[in-house]
Design an enzyme around this catalytic site. Structure first.
Site, PDB file in Angstrom:
ATOM      1  N   SER A 238       0.844  -1.201   0.000  1.00  3.47           N
ATOM      2  CA  SER A 238       0.000   0.000   0.000  1.00  3.47           C
ATOM      3  C   SER A 238       0.873   1.243   0.000  1.00  3.47           C
ATOM      4  O   SER A 238       2.080   1.169   0.176  1.00  3.47           O
ATOM      5  CB  SER A 238      -0.907  -0.003   1.233  1.00  3.47           C
ATOM      6  OG  SER A 238      -0.151   0.340   2.369  1.00  3.47           O
ATOM      7  N   LYS A 239       0.224   2.373  -0.177  1.00  7.10           N
ATOM      8  CA  LYS A 239       0.927   3.662  -0.201  1.00  7.10           C
ATOM      9  C   LYS A 239       1.744   3.841   1.074  1.00  7.10           C
ATOM     10  O   LYS A 239       2.801   4.462   1.074  1.00  7.10           O
ATOM     11  CB  LYS A 239      -0.081   4.806  -0.328  1.00  7.10           C
ATOM     12  CG  LYS A 239      -0.502   5.034  -1.779  1.00  7.10           C
ATOM     13  CD  LYS A 239       0.350   6.124  -2.438  1.00  7.10           C
ATOM     14  CE  LYS A 239       0.023   6.212  -3.910  1.00  7.10           C
ATOM     15  NZ  LYS A 239       1.135   6.517  -4.761  1.00  7.10           N
ATOM     16  N   ARG A 240       1.216   3.297   2.167  1.00  7.71           N
ATOM     17  CA  ARG A 240       1.884   3.467   3.453  1.00  7.71           C
ATOM     18  C   ARG A 240       3.283   2.846   3.485  1.00  7.71           C
ATOM     19  O   ARG A 240       4.115   3.170   4.316  1.00  7.71           O
ATOM     20  CB  ARG A 240       1.039   2.856   4.571  1.00  7.71           C
ATOM     21  CG  ARG A 240       0.422   3.893   5.491  1.00  7.71           C
ATOM     22  CD  ARG A 240      -0.469   3.230   6.526  1.00  7.71           C
ATOM     23  NE  ARG A 240      -1.499   2.408   5.874  1.00  7.71           N
ATOM     24  CZ  ARG A 240      -1.643   1.115   6.088  1.00  7.71           C
ATOM     25  NH1 ARG A 240      -0.867   0.472   6.924  1.00  7.71           N
ATOM     26  NH2 ARG A 240      -2.601   0.435   5.465  1.00  7.71           N
ATOM     27  N   ASP A 241       3.521   1.921   2.580  1.00  6.11           N
ATOM     28  CA  ASP A 241       4.824   1.267   2.560  1.00  6.11           C
ATOM     29  C   ASP A 241       5.900   2.134   1.921  1.00  6.11           C
ATOM     30  O   ASP A 241       6.955   1.650   1.544  1.00  6.11           O
ATOM     31  CB  ASP A 241       4.724  -0.075   1.827  1.00  6.11           C
ATOM     32  CG  ASP A 241       3.776  -1.020   2.543  1.00  6.11           C
ATOM     33  OD1 ASP A 241       3.880  -1.101   3.769  1.00  6.11           O
ATOM     34  OD2 ASP A 241       2.937  -1.650   1.880  1.00  6.11           O
ATOM     35  N   GLY A 242       5.621   3.395   1.793  1.00  5.44           N
ATOM     36  CA  GLY A 242       6.619   4.307   1.246  1.00  5.44           C
ATOM     37  C   GLY A 242       6.539   4.345  -0.257  1.00  5.44           C
ATOM     38  O   GLY A 242       5.460   4.268  -0.820  1.00  5.44           O
TER      39      GLY A 242
END
Ligand code: GLU
Length: 470
Positions: A238-242
């Site tokens: 996901s986007k959260r993974d950088g």
């Protein structure tokens, strides 16, 4: 000859999952001395943008994934798709369907209520004549209703689907535009694609595509469906993974070599080897060794690889990337030392090019900005006479190289009977503004004699500010 293709839809960033697909297709073509085609699948005109096309082209160029043919735009081939659809109608492999949206909705509701899989019921195949003249129609493919379709996926092994599972998919919409499954088939066929490597989100399309290819009398390519990439926690990426796009990685200061090496190991291996330069990747890559289980991204490993390439790649090539970062920071690279020298001085102490650019910023600015707490902590009344002696001594250095610079500073320190530590930080602050830089001799060397002396002299004026009474 092996012919592969990368066929992105230009609807957003160049995601690293797509970049990995592109890399694998490229590597296989290179390994087999074949051909790699870039095809832009831009038929979805609402979602496709020119900017997204540019992002793809730039990303591929940055990674060095050059194509032998293309970019071929599907929107330029509409006439061809129309012709093939017509041929399929004539050969009886496709038929016109006049069913209205309302009819299809009712059908769908009934099937869902009966707990059946929603699918087209072949109504217009049974009743081939339009209820009225000039009604809009779609063109559907006539899927065989008995038997099965099978293929040996290069990654997932043998796959077989009963034809009863598949319905008569639409090839051409009522507005005359071709659908994804149809354009892919026409293109794969006409471009002579031998190996289709793509994400496994397309695996359900493959049986349908094989049917159409067979109806066209085309040779069916080999397919390899790669598992999606996962986040570091093993969950969906996901986007959260950088960083998720190729450009994000570039902005973070990753070298293309490091990203390629990182991507190649996400889903492919060759013994225990972790480091592959491009030539080695090409030499060892094999489609039969693509891993069938999903790989999780690993940001630490990427940084480790990046550092490896920062240290080992020819400095000239690293310098070219460093220039990109410095320019993005609004700096004029012509105002500083040769970038290769910076790379040599900084490569051991930086994990990314961004870090290298930030730590080298002082070499390009017109004036240093002093970090006040550092100044207050490191400058005393005694600093200034020492600084003056250093300036005088440095003036006499004729060969402005780290060695003689170092000797000059040391000789002053010895003469005055002080410790190097007392003056090293003030010198560093004077020329960089802060307390972090390469060793002081290297810092002065990079900055050049003129600028070093100018900045050291500039720091002498701090005396009046800090100690107005003294
Ligand atoms: N255009 C498709 C996508 O971007 C890929 C199609 C294919 O590789 O067959 O997902």
């Amino acid at each position: 000859m092996v012919i592969t293709r990368f066929a992105p839809s230009p609807t957003g960033d160049l995601h690293i999952g797509s970049a990995r697909t592109a890399l694998f297709c490229w590597l296989w073509a290179k390994n087999q001395q074949g051909k790699f085609i870039l095809r832009i699948e831009d038929t979805d005109r609402e979602r496709s943008t020119e900017q997204a096309v540019n992002v793809i082209l730039e990303g591929m160029a940055w990674l060095g994934l050059t194509w032998d043919e293309g970019p071929i735009y599907q929107t330029h081939r509409f006439d061809r798709y129309k012709q093939v659809a017509k041929d399929l109608l004539e050969s009886g492999h496709a038929y016109k369907c006049y069913c209205t949206k309302e009819r299809l909705e009712v059908l769908r509701d009934q099937q869902i209520a009966a707990k059946e899989k929603p699918r087209y019921d072949g109504y217009c195949l049974k009743f081939p004549h339009p209820p009225h003249d000039n009604l809009p129609y779609v063109i559907r493919f006539k899927t065989p209703q008995t038997g099965s379709v099978a293929f040996d996926d290069l990654v997932k092994g043998h796959i077989e689907i009963q034809n009863t599972e598949l319905d008569d998919l639409i090839l051409v919409r009522s507005d005359g535009t071709p659908t994804y499954n149809f354009t892919v088939v026409v293109d794969d066929w006409e471009m002579g694609i031998t190996h289709v490597l793509r994400g496994d989100d397309h695996i359900n399309n493959t049986p349908r595509q094989i049917h159409i290819l067979k109806a066209l009398g085309a040779k069916v390519p080999l397919y390899g469906h790669m598992p999606m990439l996962l986040g570091p926690d093993g969950k969906k990426l996901s986007k959260r993974d950088g960083a998720a796009s190729v450009l994000d990685y570039r902005l973070q200061g990753i070298l293309p070599d490091a990203l390629l090496n990182y991507l190649v190991r996400l889903g492919w291996s060759h013994g225990d080897t972790e480091i592959f330069n491009i030539d080695e990747m090409i030499q060892y890559f094999n489609v039969n060794a693509i891993n069938s289980s999903p790989s999780a991204i690993n940001p630490e490993k990427l940084l480790w690889l990046n550092q490896h390439y920062l240290k080992t790649k020819p400095e000239k090539e690293v310098a070219a990337e460093l220039a990109w970062h410095l320019e993005r920071m609004g700096l004029d690279v012509k105002k500083g030392p040769a970038l290769e020298q910076i790379v040599i001085a900084q490569r051991e102490r930086c994990k990314t090019l961004l870090e290298m650019a930030q730590k080298s910023q002082f070499l390009f600015v017109d004036e240093v900005v002093f970090d006040e707490p550092s100044v207050n902590k490191n400058f005393t009344q005694e600093t200034f006479p020492v600084l003056l002696s250093i300036i005088e001594k440095l003036r006499t250095v004729s060969s402005w190289q780290p060695e003689p610079i170092n000797e000059a500073i040391k000789s002053v320190v010895t003469e005055l009977g002080i410790k190097l530590g007392v003056i090293a930080q003030p010198i560093r602050i004077a020329v960089t503004g802060g307390t972090v830089s390469p060793p002081i001799d290297l810092t002065l060397f990079l900055l050049g004699k003129e600028k070093s002396l100018q900045r050291l002299e500039g720091a002498l004026t701090l005396k009046n500010e800090l100690f107005p009474e003294g």
